[in-house]
Write a protein that holds these residues in place. Structure first.
Motif, PDB file in Angstrom:
ATOM      1  N   ALA A   9      42.266  61.100  28.099  1.00  0.00           N
ATOM      2  CA  ALA A   9      40.815  61.066  27.887  1.00  0.00           C
ATOM      3  C   ALA A   9      40.046  60.063  28.493  1.00  0.00           C
ATOM      4  CB  ALA A   9      40.578  61.183  26.414  1.00  0.00           C
ATOM      5  N   ARG A  10      40.582  58.842  28.587  1.00  0.00           N
ATOM      6  CA  ARG A  10      39.940  57.567  29.379  1.00  0.00           C
ATOM      7  C   ARG A  10      39.895  57.818  30.609  1.00  0.00           C
ATOM      8  NH1 ARG A  10      42.414  52.143  27.515  1.00  0.00           N
ATOM      9  NH2 ARG A  10      40.784  51.305  28.864  1.00  0.00           N
ATOM     10  N   ARG A  11      41.128  58.384  31.231  1.00  0.00           N
ATOM     11  CA  ARG A  11      41.259  58.570  32.590  1.00  0.00           C
ATOM     12  C   ARG A  11      40.149  59.541  33.074  1.00  0.00           C
ATOM     13  NH1 ARG A  11      45.310  57.298  35.907  1.00  0.00           N
ATOM     14  NH2 ARG A  11      45.113  58.276  38.345  1.00  0.00           N
ATOM     15  N   ARG A  12      40.077  60.583  32.183  1.00  0.00           N
ATOM     16  CA  ARG A  12      39.093  61.700  32.669  1.00  0.00           C
ATOM     17  C   ARG A  12      37.625  60.999  32.574  1.00  0.00           C
ATOM     18  NH1 ARG A  12      39.053  66.809  28.661  1.00  0.00           N
ATOM     19  NH2 ARG A  12      38.541  65.237  27.447  1.00  0.00           N
TER      20      ARG A  12
ATOM     21  N   GLU B 286      33.868  57.941  38.718  1.00  0.00           N
ATOM     22  CA  GLU B 286      34.095  57.880  39.924  1.00  0.00           C
ATOM     23  C   GLU B 286      33.227  58.789  40.980  1.00  0.00           C
ATOM     24  OE1 GLU B 286      38.100  57.037  41.476  1.00  0.00           O
ATOM     25  OE2 GLU B 286      38.349  55.604  39.608  1.00  0.00           O
ATOM     26  N   ILE B 287      33.600  59.952  40.478  1.00  0.00           N
ATOM     27  CA  ILE B 287      33.310  61.276  41.361  1.00  0.00           C
ATOM     28  C   ILE B 287      31.596  61.129  41.305  1.00  0.00           C
ATOM     29  CG2 ILE B 287      32.591  63.700  41.089  1.00  0.00           C
ATOM     30  CD1 ILE B 287      35.672  63.818  40.117  1.00  0.00           C
ATOM     31  N   ALA B 288      30.996  60.805  40.171  1.00  0.00           N
ATOM     32  CA  ALA B 288      29.264  60.744  40.246  1.00  0.00           C
ATOM     33  C   ALA B 288      28.981  59.627  41.131  1.00  0.00           C
ATOM     34  CB  ALA B 288      28.941  60.661  38.671  1.00  0.00           C
TER      35      ALA B 288
ATOM     36  N   SER C 156      38.792  61.877  49.354  1.00  0.00           N
ATOM     37  CA  SER C 156      38.641  61.041  48.309  1.00  0.00           C
ATOM     38  C   SER C 156      38.378  61.856  46.962  1.00  0.00           C
ATOM     39  CB  SER C 156      38.346  59.819  48.161  1.00  0.00           C
ATOM     40  OG  SER C 156      39.150  58.845  49.179  1.00  0.00           O
ATOM     41  N   GLN C 157      37.030  62.424  47.387  1.00  0.00           N
ATOM     42  CA  GLN C 157      36.378  63.217  46.378  1.00  0.00           C
ATOM     43  C   GLN C 157      36.988  64.534  45.981  1.00  0.00           C
ATOM     44  OE1 GLN C 157      33.909  61.428  44.554  1.00  0.00           O
ATOM     45  NE2 GLN C 157      32.021  62.909  45.082  1.00  0.00           N
ATOM     46  N   ALA C 158      37.580  64.970  46.967  1.00  0.00           N
ATOM     47  CA  ALA C 158      38.382  66.051  46.697  1.00  0.00           C
ATOM     48  C   ALA C 158      39.679  65.934  46.073  1.00  0.00           C
ATOM     49  CB  ALA C 158      38.887  67.011  47.906  1.00  0.00           C
ATOM     50  N   ILE C 159      40.484  64.910  45.917  1.00  0.00           N
ATOM     51  CA  ILE C 159      41.528  64.466  45.337  1.00  0.00           C
ATOM     52  C   ILE C 159      41.062  64.164  43.875  1.00  0.00           C
ATOM     53  CG2 ILE C 159      43.356  62.649  45.182  1.00  0.00           C
ATOM     54  CD1 ILE C 159      44.031  64.860  47.491  1.00  0.00           C
ATOM     55  N   ARG C 160      40.030  63.253  43.726  1.00  0.00           N
ATOM     56  CA  ARG C 160      39.461  62.951  42.440  1.00  0.00           C
ATOM     57  C   ARG C 160      39.250  64.333  41.638  1.00  0.00           C
ATOM     58  NH1 ARG C 160      41.997  58.564  41.750  1.00  0.00           N
ATOM     59  NH2 ARG C 160      41.033  56.710  42.729  1.00  0.00           N
ATOM     60  N   ARG C 161      38.522  65.090  42.220  1.00  0.00           N
ATOM     61  CA  ARG C 161      37.847  66.436  41.479  1.00  0.00           C
ATOM     62  C   ARG C 161      39.233  67.229  41.136  1.00  0.00           C
ATOM     63  NH1 ARG C 161      33.669  66.335  45.213  1.00  0.00           N
ATOM     64  NH2 ARG C 161      34.745  67.524  46.584  1.00  0.00           N
TER      65      ARG C 161
ATOM     66  N   GLU D  46      42.371  65.638  40.544  1.00  0.00           N
ATOM     67  CA  GLU D  46      42.790  65.266  39.671  1.00  0.00           C
ATOM     68  C   GLU D  46      42.301  65.226  38.385  1.00  0.00           C
ATOM     69  OE1 GLU D  46      43.857  60.417  38.422  1.00  0.00           O
ATOM     70  OE2 GLU D  46      44.041  60.973  40.442  1.00  0.00           O
ATOM     71  N   LEU D  47      40.961  65.267  38.347  1.00  0.00           N
ATOM     72  CA  LEU D  47      40.278  65.520  37.078  1.00  0.00           C
ATOM     73  C   LEU D  47      40.508  67.024  36.737  1.00  0.00           C
ATOM     74  CD1 LEU D  47      37.730  64.867  35.123  1.00  0.00           C
ATOM     75  CD2 LEU D  47      36.261  65.722  36.734  1.00  0.00           C
ATOM     76  N   SER D  48      40.334  67.895  37.253  1.00  0.00           N
ATOM     77  CA  SER D  48      40.991  69.301  36.802  1.00  0.00           C
ATOM     78  C   SER D  48      42.141  69.417  36.263  1.00  0.00           C
ATOM     79  CB  SER D  48      40.491  70.282  37.897  1.00  0.00           C
ATOM     80  OG  SER D  48      41.003  71.581  37.650  1.00  0.00           O
ATOM     81  N   TRP D  49      43.098  68.609  37.130  1.00  0.00           N
ATOM     82  CA  TRP D  49      44.538  68.851  36.485  1.00  0.00           C
ATOM     83  C   TRP D  49      44.725  68.154  35.243  1.00  0.00           C
ATOM     84  CZ3 TRP D  49      48.645  65.690  35.347  1.00  0.00           C
ATOM     85  CH2 TRP D  49      49.886  66.340  35.333  1.00  0.00           C
TER      86      TRP D  49
END
Length: 182
Positions: A122-125, A131-133, A151-156, A158-161
Motif C-alpha cells: 500500500a505504501r508503494r502504491r 511519482e506519476i503525478a 518511465s511513466q508507462a512503466i510506473r502506471r 506497476e501501479l495497476s499491477w
C-alpha cells in the motif's frame, strides 16, 4: 562488443564533438541522462579510458591551465561509431532480462507476514501515485525525452499491477502460505 549503458552515453556525446570527461559529466547531468544510470566521476573516467583502450575513443589533446589538473580531450573513432550504432540497434531491438529490486522483494514478501506485506505494498502504491503525478509532462515532446514517457508507462503499469496484487491478497484470490510469517 557489449558496451555498457554508460559507455553508450559517452560515445553518444563524443559523436557530437570532442570533449573531456568533466564536460561529459556536466552534459549528462544537464540532459538528465544521470536519471537512467549512476554516473560517478570514477565510473565515467574508467569508462572513457576503457573506450580508449578498446580503440573506440582516442585522445586528441592533453592540456593544463594554471594549477588545474591536466585535461584530456577525447574523440570518437570510426570503430567507436560502428560499435555505438551496433549496440544501440541491439538495445532498441532485443528485449533482455533486467534485474530490478521489486521482483526480488515480491518473491520474499511472505517472510514479512501477510499484513506487513500488504502495508508495504500500500505504501508503494501511494509512492507510485505520487511519482506519476510529479512526472506528468506538458508541452511539446521531443525524442530526447522519450525515456520519461517510457518511465511513466512503466510506473502506471506497476501501479495497476500492484493494486491488483493488493486486491488479490486481500480477497484471498491469491493464497498466502500457511507456513509463512503471519
Amino acid at each position: 562488443m557489449n558496451l555498457s549503458p554508460l559507455a553508450l552515453l559517452v560515445l553518444e556525446l563524443l559523436a557530437e564533438r570532442e570533449m573531456h570527461p568533466y564536460e561529459m559529466r556536466q552534459l549528462l547531468a544537464r540532459r538528465g541522462r544521470d536519471r537512467r544510470i549512476r554516473v560517478t566521476p570514477g565510473s565515467l573516467y574508467r569508462s572513457v579510458e576503457r573506450l580508449a583502450e578498446d580503440g573506440l575513443a582516442e585522445v586528441v589533446e592533453t592540456s593544463r591551465e594554471g594549477r588545474r589538473p591536466e585535461r584530456t580531450v577525447y574523440a570518437i573513432t570510426g570503430a567507436g561509431r560502428e560499435a555505438f550504432a551496433y549496440r544501440l540497434r541491439e538495445m532498441l531491438a532485443k528485449p533482455v532480462d533486467e534485474f530490478p529490486q521489486y521482483p526480488v522483494a515480491l518473491v520474499c514478501m511472505h517472510a514479512l507476514g501477510k499484513q506487513d506485506a500488504l502495508d508495504q505494498l500500500a505504501r508503494r502504491r501511494v509512492e507510485l501515485e505520487a511519482e506519476i503525478a510529479r512526472s506528468q509532462t506538458t508541452g511539446p515532446r521531443e525524442v530526447f525525452m522519450v525515456d520519461l514517457d517510457y518511465s511513466q508507462a512503466i510506473r502506471r503499469a506497476e501501479l495497476s499491477w500492484t493494486t491488483q496484487l493488493i486486491e488479490d491478497l486481500t480477497s484471498g484470490r491469491l493464497g498466502w502460505p500457511e507456513r509463512a510469517a503471519q
